[in-house]
Design an enzyme around this catalytic site. Structure first.
Site, PDB file in Angstrom:
ATOM      1  N   ARG A 160       0.804  -1.227   0.000  1.00 22.41           N
ATOM      2  CA  ARG A 160       0.000   0.000   0.000  1.00 22.41           C
ATOM      3  C   ARG A 160       0.841   1.283   0.000  1.00 22.41           C
ATOM      4  NH1 ARG A 160      -3.497  -3.094  -0.888  1.00 22.41           N
ATOM      5  NH2 ARG A 160      -5.651  -2.963  -0.169  1.00 22.41           N
ATOM      6  N   SER A 235     -10.817   0.217   3.084  1.00 21.61           N
ATOM      7  CA  SER A 235     -10.068   0.053   4.344  1.00 21.61           C
ATOM      8  C   SER A 235      -9.580   1.414   4.818  1.00 21.61           C
ATOM      9  CB  SER A 235      -8.844  -0.829   4.124  1.00 21.61           C
ATOM     10  OG  SER A 235      -9.213  -2.063   3.589  1.00 21.61           O
ATOM     11  N   GLU A 331      -4.724   4.354   6.042  1.00 23.24           N
ATOM     12  CA  GLU A 331      -4.480   4.130   4.610  1.00 23.24           C
ATOM     13  C   GLU A 331      -5.038   5.313   3.831  1.00 23.24           C
ATOM     14  OE1 GLU A 331      -5.922   1.896   0.983  1.00 23.24           O
ATOM     15  OE2 GLU A 331      -6.008   0.415   2.583  1.00 23.24           O
TER      16      GLU A 331
HETATM   17  N1  EPU Z   1     -11.754  -9.729   9.755  1.00 22.73           N
HETATM   18  C1  EPU Z   1     -12.289  -9.562  11.019  1.00 22.73           C
HETATM   19  N2  EPU Z   1     -13.386  -8.750  11.144  1.00 22.73           N
HETATM   20  C2  EPU Z   1     -13.963  -8.125  10.096  1.00 22.73           C
HETATM   21  C3  EPU Z   1     -13.435  -8.319   8.810  1.00 22.73           C
HETATM   22  C4  EPU Z   1     -12.315  -9.122   8.664  1.00 22.73           C
HETATM   23  O1  EPU Z   1     -11.808 -10.121  11.992  1.00 22.73           O
HETATM   24  O2  EPU Z   1     -14.927  -7.374  10.301  1.00 22.73           O
HETATM   25  C5  EPU Z   1     -10.550 -10.562   9.633  1.00 22.73           C
HETATM   26  C6  EPU Z   1     -10.855 -11.965   9.139  1.00 22.73           C
HETATM   27  O3  EPU Z   1     -10.025 -12.850   9.830  1.00 22.73           O
HETATM   28  C7  EPU Z   1     -10.440 -11.920   7.668  1.00 22.73           C
HETATM   29  C8  EPU Z   1      -9.297 -10.941   7.727  1.00 22.73           C
HETATM   30  O4  EPU Z   1      -9.690  -9.982   8.692  1.00 22.73           O
HETATM   31  O5  EPU Z   1     -10.029 -13.176   7.230  1.00 22.73           O
HETATM   32  C9  EPU Z   1      -9.007 -10.267   6.422  1.00 22.73           C
HETATM   33  O6  EPU Z   1     -10.173  -9.608   5.956  1.00 22.73           O
HETATM   34  P1  EPU Z   1     -10.370  -9.292   4.399  1.00 22.73           P
HETATM   35  O7  EPU Z   1     -10.138 -10.516   3.612  1.00 22.73           O
HETATM   36  O8  EPU Z   1     -11.667  -8.603   4.220  1.00 22.73           O
HETATM   37  O9  EPU Z   1      -9.176  -8.333   4.048  1.00 22.73           O
HETATM   38  P2  EPU Z   1      -8.547  -7.057   4.795  1.00 22.73           P
HETATM   39  O10 EPU Z   1      -7.203  -7.470   5.281  1.00 22.73           O
HETATM   40  O11 EPU Z   1      -9.460  -6.435   5.772  1.00 22.73           O
HETATM   41  C10 EPU Z   1      -7.348  -6.217   2.639  1.00 22.73           C
HETATM   42  C11 EPU Z   1      -7.241  -4.915   1.905  1.00 22.73           C
HETATM   43  C12 EPU Z   1      -8.513  -4.682   1.104  1.00 22.73           C
HETATM   44  C13 EPU Z   1      -8.690  -5.819   0.119  1.00 22.73           C
HETATM   45  C14 EPU Z   1      -8.764  -7.122   0.898  1.00 22.73           C
HETATM   46  C15 EPU Z   1      -8.832  -8.341   0.008  1.00 22.73           C
HETATM   47  C16 EPU Z   1      -5.816  -3.568   3.326  1.00 22.73           C
HETATM   48  C17 EPU Z   1      -5.725  -2.423   4.279  1.00 22.73           C
HETATM   49  N3  EPU Z   1      -7.015  -3.850   2.861  1.00 22.73           N
HETATM   50  O12 EPU Z   1      -8.411  -6.058   3.578  1.00 22.73           O
HETATM   51  O13 EPU Z   1      -8.366  -3.485   0.374  1.00 22.73           O
HETATM   52  O14 EPU Z   1      -9.873  -5.658  -0.656  1.00 22.73           O
HETATM   53  O15 EPU Z   1      -7.587  -7.283   1.721  1.00 22.73           O
HETATM   54  O16 EPU Z   1      -7.585  -8.606  -0.544  1.00 22.73           O
HETATM   55  O17 EPU Z   1      -4.785  -4.168   2.990  1.00 22.73           O
HETATM   56  C18 EPU Z   1      -8.730  -1.134   0.499  1.00 22.73           C
HETATM   57  O18 EPU Z   1      -7.512  -1.009   0.422  1.00 22.73           O
HETATM   58  O19 EPU Z   1      -9.484  -0.137   0.594  1.00 22.73           O
HETATM   59  C19 EPU Z   1      -9.297  -2.469   0.503  1.00 22.73           C
HETATM   60  C20 EPU Z   1     -10.598  -2.667   0.631  1.00 22.73           C
END
Ligand code: EPU
Length: 336
Positions: A160, A235, A331
């Protein structure tokens, strides 16, 4: 004469803020003309407005980049090189590549924002980051107003982030980006767990890039609010990278902590999990809150002010710091 304009429709938080000096550039010459007048006034460059939080009305000059055009500039038997105007909508470009059967960005379907902002924050989702397809970009220096070409090696891409968010922050305006995509034998990235699971559930044996895109769209829509309906910037914080020692400490309190190993010493953990563990998933306070399906997404219920959203984000930050001793990093770009 300066033009005053509400930029509600140009920021995905849907904040009704006014820019007192609003400008548009449809080509590089218009960027240069703008810079000749404004480069010393700390201008704000606006792309799709999908990663920016305005705390109040904007005194600084704003330049909205509306440079269009998607052109194949080179190709061989395996790869195609496509030059795209910074003002093209990212997802429209992804859909264009799918129609042509060019592979590489199908996992990045449905990400809000424009092409020009994509390299700045090295957008990423579902196991793919932009740097894997980035060839070069054209950018105009705020200092000498000349165009410079940045190749991938010049951009210092990390999670990022890039040189445009660090060493060269506010020093260049990106006008076009060149992508290198596959024409055949696409390298499908299906390792991201929810994607892998959905492929299995749907019993898709040989997914195409169009299939991957459809699945990514399905996963995204189930968790992330559509900014056209509920204001948000995806995010709000980055996922923190912590040491092994720290991970062990948190695991001893809650052994269910999800993590992604980056090296023997470094682990990336979901900020969403930390926020949820602080009791803040789906929490609504006034006109703002976190989304009920995803704790990392801060939303505008309709009439929030930028300051209200900002104060709420800082409350989350404090709670996570207190409970886990981890300082979350935004972010989203915050504009005072
Ligand atoms: N989780 C929770 N609670 C929640 C949501 C998620 O505990 O309410 C935990 C779960 O364990 C889940 C893990 O977080 O497995 C990861 O969640 P998710 O797959 O939704 O991904 P993220 O790490 O929250 C990142 C990117 C997203 C991108 C997704 C999918 C960042 C800051 N964000 O989110 O990017 O779409 O992975 O690859 O790296 C963005 O940058 O705006 C964005 C949406």
């Amino acid at each position: 004469m300066n033009i005053s304009k509400s930029i509600k429709q140009f920021n995905t938080f849907g904040l009704d803020v006014v820019s007192n000096d609003f400008n548009i550039a449809k080509n590089e010459d218009e960027i240069i003309n703008f810079l000749n007048k404004h480069s010393n006034n700390n201008p704000i460059v606006l792309g799709g407005g999908s990663n920016i939080l305005f705390k109040k009305d904007i005194e600084r000059p704003v330049l909205k980049i509306e440079i269009k055009g998607i052109n194949v500039v080179k190709e061989d038997s395996a790869f195609v090189y496509i030059s795209v105007g910074a003002g093209e909508n990212w997802d429209n470009f992804v859909n264009w590549t799918l129609r042509k059967d060019y592979g590489g960005i199908e996992n990045l379907s449905l990400i809000p924002g424009n092409v020009g902002s994509a390299p700045i924050q090295n957008i990423g989702a579902y196991g793919v980051e932009l740097d894997s397809v980035f060839e070069s970009c054209r950018a105009i220096s705020l200092e000498n107003k000349k165009v410079k070409i940045f190749h991938k090696i010049d951009c210092d891409f990390t999670y990022r982030s890039s040189i445009f968010k660090e060493k060269l922050k506010n020093k260049y305006i990106i006008s076009r980006v060149v992508f290198k995509l596959t024409k055949k034998s696409h390298f499908l990235k299906t390792n991201y767990k929810p994607l892998k699971e959905l492929i299995k559930i749907k019993n898709i044996s040989n997914p195409t890039i169009q299939d991957i895109s459809n699945l990514v769209k399905e996963i995204r829509s189930s968790k992330l609010p559509d900014p056209k309906i509920i204001g948000n910037c995806g995010s709000f914080f980055k996922n923190p990278i912590i040491s092994k020692n720290k991970l062990e400490k948190i695991s001893s309190i809650d052994k269910l902590i999800p993590f992604y190993k980056l090296s023997d010493e470094k682990f990336k953990i979901p900020a969403a999990w930390l926020i949820e563990k602080c009791g803040m998933k789906g929490r609504i306070e006034g006109q703002t809150g976190t989304h009920k399906e995803h704790a990392l997404v801060i939303i505008n219920l309709g009439a929030a002010t930028g300051t209200e959203i900002y104060n709420f984000s800082q409350k989350i930050k404090k709670l996570v710091l207190k409970k886990f001793n981890i300082l979350l990093e935004e972010e989203v770009n915050i504009i005072d």
